[in-house]
Every structure is written in C-alpha cells, then in structure tokens.
Design a protein around this motif. Structure first.
Motif, PDB file in Angstrom:
ATOM      1  N   ALA A  91       0.846  -1.203   0.000  1.00 17.19           N
ATOM      2  CA  ALA A  91       0.000   0.000   0.000  1.00 17.19           C
ATOM      3  C   ALA A  91       0.874   1.243   0.000  1.00 17.19           C
ATOM      4  CB  ALA A  91      -0.916   0.004   1.222  1.00 17.19           C
ATOM      5  N   TRP A  92       0.355   2.317  -0.598  1.00 16.52           N
ATOM      6  CA  TRP A  92       1.114   3.561  -0.720  1.00 16.52           C
ATOM      7  C   TRP A  92       0.139   4.704  -0.969  1.00 16.52           C
ATOM      8  CZ3 TRP A  92      -0.273   5.047  -5.585  1.00 16.52           C
ATOM      9  CH2 TRP A  92      -0.589   4.035  -6.500  1.00 16.52           C
ATOM     10  N   VAL A  93       0.636   5.916  -0.829  1.00 16.39           N
ATOM     11  CA  VAL A  93      -0.129   7.115  -1.173  1.00 16.39           C
ATOM     12  C   VAL A  93       0.779   8.013  -2.011  1.00 16.39           C
ATOM     13  CG1 VAL A  93      -1.453   9.092  -0.356  1.00 16.39           C
ATOM     14  CG2 VAL A  93      -1.381   6.998   1.015  1.00 16.39           C
ATOM     15  N   ALA A  94       0.295   8.429  -3.167  1.00 18.29           N
ATOM     16  CA  ALA A  94       1.037   9.355  -4.027  1.00 18.29           C
ATOM     17  C   ALA A  94       0.350  10.715  -3.973  1.00 18.29           C
ATOM     18  CB  ALA A  94       1.081   8.840  -5.456  1.00 18.29           C
ATOM     19  N   THR A  95       1.135  11.788  -3.821  1.00 16.55           N
ATOM     20  CA  THR A  95       0.574  13.131  -3.615  1.00 16.55           C
ATOM     21  C   THR A  95       1.253  14.142  -4.528  1.00 16.55           C
ATOM     22  OG1 THR A  95       0.188  12.572  -1.281  1.00 16.55           O
ATOM     23  CG2 THR A  95       0.073  14.902  -1.887  1.00 16.55           C
ATOM     24  N   TYR A  96       0.427  15.043  -5.077  1.00 18.19           N
ATOM     25  CA  TYR A  96       0.951  16.191  -5.826  1.00 18.19           C
ATOM     26  C   TYR A  96       0.136  17.422  -5.445  1.00 18.19           C
ATOM     27  CZ  TYR A  96       1.711  19.624  -9.463  1.00 18.19           C
ATOM     28  OH  TYR A  96       1.986  20.797 -10.115  1.00 18.19           O
ATOM     29  N   GLY A  97       0.815  18.563  -5.331  1.00 16.03           N
ATOM     30  CA  GLY A  97       0.134  19.833  -5.098  1.00 16.03           C
ATOM     31  C   GLY A  97       0.078  20.198  -3.631  1.00 16.03           C
ATOM     32  N   THR A  98      -0.549  21.350  -3.374  1.00 20.55           N
ATOM     33  CA  THR A  98      -0.716  21.833  -1.998  1.00 20.55           C
ATOM     34  C   THR A  98      -2.075  22.492  -1.862  1.00 20.55           C
ATOM     35  OG1 THR A  98       0.306  23.954  -2.598  1.00 20.55           O
ATOM     36  CG2 THR A  98       1.746  22.267  -1.653  1.00 20.55           C
ATOM     37  N   GLY A  99      -2.558  22.510  -0.634  1.00 13.72           N
ATOM     38  CA  GLY A  99      -3.785  23.246  -0.348  1.00 13.72           C
ATOM     39  C   GLY A  99      -5.047  22.492  -0.705  1.00 13.72           C
ATOM     40  N   LYS A 100      -6.141  23.218  -0.573  1.00 14.12           N
ATOM     41  CA  LYS A 100      -7.471  22.668  -0.800  1.00 14.12           C
ATOM     42  C   LYS A 100      -7.983  23.054  -2.179  1.00 14.12           C
ATOM     43  CE  LYS A 100      -8.563  20.837   3.302  1.00 14.12           C
ATOM     44  NZ  LYS A 100      -9.134  19.495   3.481  1.00 14.12           N
ATOM     45  N   PRO A 101      -8.910  22.231  -2.710  1.00 13.45           N
ATOM     46  CA  PRO A 101      -9.416  20.976  -2.154  1.00 13.45           C
ATOM     47  C   PRO A 101      -8.441  19.824  -2.372  1.00 13.45           C
ATOM     48  CG  PRO A 101     -10.408  21.352  -4.291  1.00 13.45           C
ATOM     49  CD  PRO A 101      -9.563  22.562  -4.002  1.00 13.45           C
ATOM     50  N   VAL A 102      -8.599  18.789  -1.558  1.00  9.16           N
ATOM     51  CA  VAL A 102      -7.808  17.572  -1.724  1.00  9.16           C
ATOM     52  C   VAL A 102      -8.712  16.534  -2.400  1.00  9.16           C
ATOM     53  CG1 VAL A 102      -6.508  15.749  -0.576  1.00  9.16           C
ATOM     54  CG2 VAL A 102      -6.461  18.087   0.331  1.00  9.16           C
ATOM     55  N   ILE A 103      -8.328  16.154  -3.591  1.00 12.07           N
ATOM     56  CA  ILE A 103      -9.121  15.208  -4.380  1.00 12.07           C
ATOM     57  C   ILE A 103      -8.332  13.912  -4.502  1.00 12.07           C
ATOM     58  CG2 ILE A 103     -10.158  14.750  -6.631  1.00 12.07           C
ATOM     59  CD1 ILE A 103     -10.647  17.756  -6.866  1.00 12.07           C
ATOM     60  N   TYR A 105      -7.978   9.899  -5.825  1.00 13.18           N
ATOM     61  CA  TYR A 105      -8.373   8.815  -6.728  1.00 13.18           C
ATOM     62  C   TYR A 105      -8.065   7.484  -6.056  1.00 13.18           C
ATOM     63  CZ  TYR A 105      -8.509  12.122 -10.697  1.00 13.18           C
ATOM     64  OH  TYR A 105      -8.799  13.148 -11.550  1.00 13.18           O
ATOM     65  N   ILE A 106      -8.949   6.503  -6.266  1.00 16.98           N
ATOM     66  CA  ILE A 106      -8.663   5.157  -5.752  1.00 16.98           C
ATOM     67  C   ILE A 106      -9.214   4.119  -6.717  1.00 16.98           C
ATOM     68  CG2 ILE A 106     -10.769   4.950  -4.324  1.00 16.98           C
ATOM     69  CD1 ILE A 106      -8.853   3.564  -2.212  1.00 16.98           C
ATOM     70  N   THR A 107      -8.480   3.036  -6.868  1.00 20.20           N
ATOM     71  CA  THR A 107      -8.908   1.897  -7.670  1.00 20.20           C
ATOM     72  C   THR A 107      -8.095   0.691  -7.233  1.00 20.20           C
ATOM     73  OG1 THR A 107      -9.433   1.173  -9.931  1.00 20.20           O
ATOM     74  CG2 THR A 107      -7.271   2.183  -9.576  1.00 20.20           C
ATOM     75  N   ASP A 108      -8.497  -0.501  -7.671  1.00 23.26           N
ATOM     76  CA  ASP A 108      -7.928  -1.738  -7.132  1.00 23.26           C
ATOM     77  C   ASP A 108      -6.778  -2.274  -7.978  1.00 23.26           C
ATOM     78  OD1 ASP A 108      -9.866  -1.674  -5.086  1.00 23.26           O
ATOM     79  OD2 ASP A 108     -11.339  -2.592  -6.422  1.00 23.26           O
ATOM     80  N   LEU A 109      -5.998  -3.193  -7.377  1.00 20.80           N
ATOM     81  CA  LEU A 109      -4.798  -3.738  -8.006  1.00 20.80           C
ATOM     82  C   LEU A 109      -4.842  -5.239  -8.222  1.00 20.80           C
ATOM     83  CD1 LEU A 109      -1.917  -2.044  -5.934  1.00 20.80           C
ATOM     84  CD2 LEU A 109      -2.970  -1.209  -8.030  1.00 20.80           C
ATOM     85  N   ASP A 110      -5.531  -5.968  -7.361  1.00 20.02           N
ATOM     86  CA  ASP A 110      -5.324  -7.406  -7.265  1.00 20.02           C
ATOM     87  C   ASP A 110      -6.141  -8.185  -8.288  1.00 20.02           C
ATOM     88  OD1 ASP A 110      -7.594  -6.520  -5.850  1.00 20.02           O
ATOM     89  OD2 ASP A 110      -7.614  -8.275  -4.562  1.00 20.02           O
ATOM     90  N   CYS A 111      -5.773  -9.465  -8.420  1.00 14.88           N
ATOM     91  CA  CYS A 111      -6.456 -10.300  -9.404  1.00 14.88           C
ATOM     92  C   CYS A 111      -7.123 -11.504  -8.733  1.00 14.88           C
ATOM     93  CB  CYS A 111      -5.494 -10.721 -10.508  1.00 14.88           C
ATOM     94  SG  CYS A 111      -4.240 -11.892 -10.003  1.00 14.88           S
ATOM     95  N   ILE A 112      -7.526 -12.464  -9.541  1.00 11.09           N
ATOM     96  CA  ILE A 112      -8.374 -13.576  -9.100  1.00 11.09           C
ATOM     97  C   ILE A 112      -7.609 -14.900  -9.193  1.00 11.09           C
ATOM     98  CG2 ILE A 112     -10.518 -14.842  -9.596  1.00 11.09           C
ATOM     99  CD1 ILE A 112     -11.086 -12.049  -8.660  1.00 11.09           C
ATOM    100  N   LYS A 166      -4.337  13.157  -4.662  1.00 11.03           N
ATOM    101  CA  LYS A 166      -3.805  11.960  -4.009  1.00 11.03           C
ATOM    102  C   LYS A 166      -4.272  10.735  -4.797  1.00 11.03           C
ATOM    103  CE  LYS A 166      -3.423  13.579   0.791  1.00 11.03           C
ATOM    104  NZ  LYS A 166      -2.057  13.138   1.095  1.00 11.03           N
ATOM    105  N   ILE A 167      -3.415   9.734  -4.850  1.00 14.11           N
ATOM    106  CA  ILE A 167      -3.775   8.469  -5.496  1.00 14.11           C
ATOM    107  C   ILE A 167      -3.532   7.341  -4.500  1.00 14.11           C
ATOM    108  CG2 ILE A 167      -3.376   6.915  -7.436  1.00 14.11           C
ATOM    109  CD1 ILE A 167      -2.303   9.266  -9.012  1.00 14.11           C
ATOM    110  N   PHE A 168      -4.556   6.504  -4.323  1.00  7.83           N
ATOM    111  CA  PHE A 168      -4.479   5.347  -3.428  1.00  7.83           C
ATOM    112  C   PHE A 168      -4.677   4.064  -4.236  1.00  7.83           C
ATOM    113  CE2 PHE A 168      -5.899   8.793  -0.707  1.00  7.83           C
ATOM    114  CZ  PHE A 168      -5.239   8.574   0.497  1.00  7.83           C
ATOM    115  N   PRO A 169      -4.006   2.975  -3.846  1.00  8.31           N
ATOM    116  CA  PRO A 169      -4.277   1.675  -4.449  1.00  8.31           C
ATOM    117  C   PRO A 169      -5.257   0.875  -3.599  1.00  8.31           C
ATOM    118  CG  PRO A 169      -2.274   1.538  -3.171  1.00  8.31           C
ATOM    119  CD  PRO A 169      -2.834   2.927  -2.941  1.00  8.31           C
ATOM    120  N   GLY A 170      -6.169   0.193  -4.249  1.00 10.00           N
ATOM    121  CA  GLY A 170      -7.042  -0.731  -3.534  1.00 10.00           C
ATOM    122  C   GLY A 170      -6.340  -2.079  -3.409  1.00 10.00           C
ATOM    123  N   VAL A 171      -5.565  -2.231  -2.366  1.00  9.81           N
ATOM    124  CA  VAL A 171      -4.833  -3.477  -2.139  1.00  9.81           C
ATOM    125  C   VAL A 171      -5.796  -4.559  -1.649  1.00  9.81           C
ATOM    126  CG1 VAL A 171      -3.108  -4.568  -0.628  1.00  9.81           C
ATOM    127  CG2 VAL A 171      -2.635  -2.344  -1.676  1.00  9.81           C
TER     128      VAL A 171
END
Length: 527
Positions: A91-103, A105-112, A166-171
């Motif tokens: 898991a990780w968080v990627a960030t760019y920019g400063t201030g508000k608003p904070v938007i 993104y999240i989506t998943d990574l894993d398979c079946i 911000k970008i989040f992975p759905g682990v």
C-alpha cells in the motif's frame, strides 16, 4: 458623487459576480476540453499500463511488481510517494500539489485465483495453467486514474490551480482487506472528495445505495485446535478439529433458515487436516458474512462466533478466529454523482470496432450468456432503489462513510459475464479495455476539474454527506484494536506462480501491445 455615477458603480458591483462566474465557466470548459484532448494524446501510455498490469497477475497483498511499476511512474512525474501505509507493504499514497481541495483517486490492483487467460481469445486458454489472472479487470483501473492524474497535474501547473491530488491503491480488494485499515490509519482525514473507479461493461455512476445490489461484510477465518491420534488404532484418544469445522458448517446451515433473507453467507474449508489415518489436530474454515447495514452484519459476525464456540465445545476442541477483512455497504454522494454523470454523457461510450463486437459476442456464446455484444449508449443517472436487496461487496464502503465519494463504472469489459473467473479476463488487455480506460480517464479528470474550480460544489458535497447521508447513520469500524492486515495471505500461491508468470511479463520496449507479444490474432474465436 452624482446619481448617474452611483448607479454605474452599483450596477457594476451587481454584475461583477455574474461576469466572474461566466469567466470561471468559460475557463472550466476550456480546461475540460484541453484535458480530454491530452488524454486522447496519451492513449498509448494508457494502453501500456493496462497491458503491463494485466501481465503481472498478482493476488491480494502480494501486488509488489504492480506497486513498484505504478509508483515508479508517479515519482518520475513529480508525485511524492509514501510506501507501506497502514501496515501494508504493497500500500502507498502518491501526492501532488498543496492546499485545498484535496481530491483523491482510488482503484484496485489485485487479481483472481485460477483466472489466467490469454487476452482476445474467446474461449478458455490460460497463459499459465492454474495461475492467477485478472478475471475481474482490476488491471485497468490504475491506467484510468494515473492517466487522469498526470493530465490534471499538468493543467494545475500550467494554470496555477490550487489543490492537491492523491492516489491510493485498492490493495487486496478481493479479500476486502485494506480500506478499513486505511480509514483507521487516518489516510482520508484531509481529503475532500474521493473519485473511485471500477471496471464494468457500462459507463455509469450512482448515488446513495445505487441499484441496491451492494452488501457489507465481515470476512472471518476460524481455526479449530484438537488432538492428533491414530484414526484406526486409537481414535478415542483424538479430538478432531475437522469435526468441529463440519459441525460449525452444519450449525450455520440449519440457522440460515432463521436469518433475514438479505443475508449472504458462504465459506471454504481452508484446512481439512493432513491425511485420513490421522485424527486432524488442526482445521480451519473461512466465512464471508454479508448484510445490508452495520447492525445486521455485526449480528451475523456475533452469531458466527457463537456457533464456532459451540462446535468447539461439542468436539472437545478449542477455536480462535481472525478478521481478514471488512466492508461497510457503500453509500455514494449525490452532488458528485450528478457532476460526474454530466461528464460521462459528455465523453460518451467508446466507438467499438467490428472486431470488438465479434470478440464480445463469441465469448458470450461460448459461456452460454446472451450474445448481445458490447453496450453502445450511456444510461441516465437514476434514483437509488428504495428497497436494497444486497449482493456483492467492496471495501470502498468504509471510505464512502468517511468522506464524500463516488464510484465510476467505466466500460472496459464485456456484458453478461459470470465475474471472478477467466471469461472476465478475456477483454482486459484488448482494444475494449484500452478504449474503455481512456474514456474513464477523461471522466476522472473532468470531474476533478469541476471540484477544483468550483469550491461551492465541494461544500455542497459535504452538506449532502453531513445532512443526508450521516444524519442518522454514523460509521463504526468492524476492526478491533488487535486486528491487523492479513499481509501474509497469498504469499505461497504467488511464490509458486511468479517464476512462470515472469516469462510472460509485457515488454513495451519490444511490442506495441500485449496481444502482439503473445502472438494473438485479434479476435481469436472458435470457428
């Protein structure tokens, strides 16, 4: 000051907000047009991300290659990456920019598990027999969000737009294993808006409970401990942990008749002992308990624990349990959904080729589904159903009860498929997934621009969240203080298959597409 001059000043003061609003609207429209054009210019980048992640085929909590690849792209493009968040190595968080608003993104990574499949082939033909594969289509989500985020970052820098991405992975989404831990770790405390994305065969968004086909759940493993003995010579000396598992399963099946119809519960025996001539001293069973709200999910969880304890007492064994994952039923934000729907309608469905439709219809025919091909139009936003029935689960639900959120479904797969199996992998490294991911990226970027440039929309989304969604319902985590992410899960499976899967990792330096690398004629269908 004469009256005429006073009138001009007053008229100007009244007109100024209108002029500023018009300028802002024009600026927003221009930025959206530029964003869409830039994303069209990144189609090769998007396609390569879709294909690369497809080739990694990593199960939940073991998405190491996938995470290295994505974070490498983001760091190269100026994002700050924090790794190992919430106690989860992938898991990780990627960030760019400063201030508000904070938007965010999240989506998943894993398979079946066992879903390995050659893309573009409309019948079962695994790349590596028995190996994991993207039989859900999670390989495309990061291509959607990263493409959108890179274009958004470029526009923010060029036009000096305030705000943070911000970008989040759905682990380990298939295990419902990470997002409640993200929330507990406070990763969303400063976030204003969450834009989730998930692969589908349609282009849509929703608010509230949507179509009502969502359930929340707890995922629990029960470990029974008995006493080994020779199963023929001295079985009376033993205490069978497997007997306890079977009694728990039988008890749950009998009790099921007296539980609300909205429940969904299912299990697998993950340890049934070693060999028949040894009384099993260890056995384990894994349950998913699903329901429509926190109260009823908690009741199922407590009931499962009671039945497990009773099975242990009947067999002279002991039992302990482990919470593997949990998920609240999702609830999506109306304000964001309405803005997003306009962008979906503006972008529209991809233009499918004859080859795309041929693959879709051939696969549908192969599995006995309705052979109607790919969808070609966007449906309107509809009101949430009044009486949800429940169904599948996604741990974004925990996020949706902590910050205003939507979940865009983008059209990168084929309709009428069974889910969680090889047919759902067939389209996922083909032009169908490539086109659908580009369309999804456009909507993710355009919706973020709506909220970056219109602070009143952010406020309206929070008003809905506070005064409608959480007016009477407040989030409580299912996690106990002792519960930790199940990061050891799937390790042995991936260690078994990675040497074989590595032989088939996509090499974009040598091949334009994964189809080309695998030597697959698109589409490949049965005569």
């Amino acid at each position: 000051m004469n009256r005429k001059f006073q009138f001009i000043l007053l008229f100007g003061a009244l007109l100024l907000p209108v002029v500023l609003e018009a300028q802002q609207a024009a600026s927003l429209a221009e930025l959206k047009q530029k964003a869409a054009a830039d994303i069209d210019g990144m189609q090769t980048f998007t396609q390569q991300m879709v294909d690369q992640i497809f080739s990694f085929s990593e199960l939940g909590f073991q998405e190491f290659e996938t995470s290295r690849y994505i974070t490498g792209i983001l760091e190269k493009n100026g994002f700050q990456v924090q790794r190992g968040v919430a106690g989860i190595p992938t898991a990780w968080v990627a960030t760019y920019g400063t201030g508000k608003p904070v938007i965010a993104y999240i989506t998943d990574l894993d398979c079946i598990p066992r879903a390995s499949q050659k893309p573009g082939v409309a019948y079962h033909d695994p790349i590596v027999a028995g190996a994991p594969g993207h039989g859900e289509g999670h390989n495309s989500g990061m291509a959607v969000n990263v493409t959108a985020a890179l274009v958004l970052k470029k526009l923010m820098a060029e036009h000096h737009l305030a705000g943070t991405i911000k970008i989040f992975p759905g682990v380990a989404e298939e295990l419902l294993g990470s997002k409640a831990f993200y929330v507990r770790a406070g990763l969303f405390k400063d976030v204003d808006i969450v834009l989730g994305s998930h692969v589908e065969s349609e282009f849509s968004t929703a608010y509230g409970t949507g179509n009502g086909e969502w359930s929340g759940l707890v995922s629990v493993q029960y470990f029974f401990h008995g006493k080994a003995a020779h199963a023929a010579s001295a079985p009376w000396e033993g205490r069978s942990a497997l007997d306890a598992v079977e009694l728990m399963d039988t008890g749950w099946d009998f009790r099921r008749e007296h539980i609300r119809p909205a429940q969904r519960s299912h299990r697998v025996i993950i340890n049934g002992g070693d060999q028949p001539n040894v009384v099993p001293s260890e056995a384990a069973v894994w349950y998913y308990f699903r329901e429509l709200d926190y109260k009823h999910i908690k009741e199922l969880y407590d009931l499962g624990n009671t039945i497990a304890d009773s099975a242990a007492k009947m067999t002279g064994t002991t039992v302990d349990h482990k919470l593997v994952g949990s998920a609240w039923p999702p609830f999506y934000n109306k304000v964001i959904a309405e803005a997003q729907q306009k962008n979906i309608e503006s972008v529209g469905m991809p233009k499918w080729s004859e080859a795309d439709q041929t693959l879709a219809k051939a696969l549908q025919k192969e599995i006995g589904a309705k052979a109607e091909g790919l969808k070609e139009k966007v449906e309107p936003l509809v009101e949430p159903v009044k009486n949800p029935t429940g169904g599948g689960s996604d741990d974004v639900g925990d996020i949706s009860w902590n910050v205003p959120m939507v979940y865009m479904m983008y059209p990168a797969n084929i309709p009428n498929l069974p889910g969680h199996s090889w047919p759902n992998a067939v389209a996922m490294a083909t032009p169908i997934a490539h086109k659908g991911s580009t369309a999804g990226a456009k909507v993710q970027a355009l919706t973020a621009l709506d909220f970056l440039l219109q602070p009143q929309l952010v406020q309206a989304a929070w008003d809905y969240f506070r005064n409608v969604q959480t007016k009477d319902v407040h989030y409580e985590t299912f996690l106990g203080p002792e519960d930790k992410p199940a990061i050891e899960m799937n390790k042995e499976k991936m260690e078994k298959f990675v040497p074989e899967l590595k032989k088939f990792y996509y090499d974009p330096a040598r091949y334009k597409t994964y189809l080309e690398q695998l030597g697959i004629q698109y589409p490949t269908v049965k005569p």
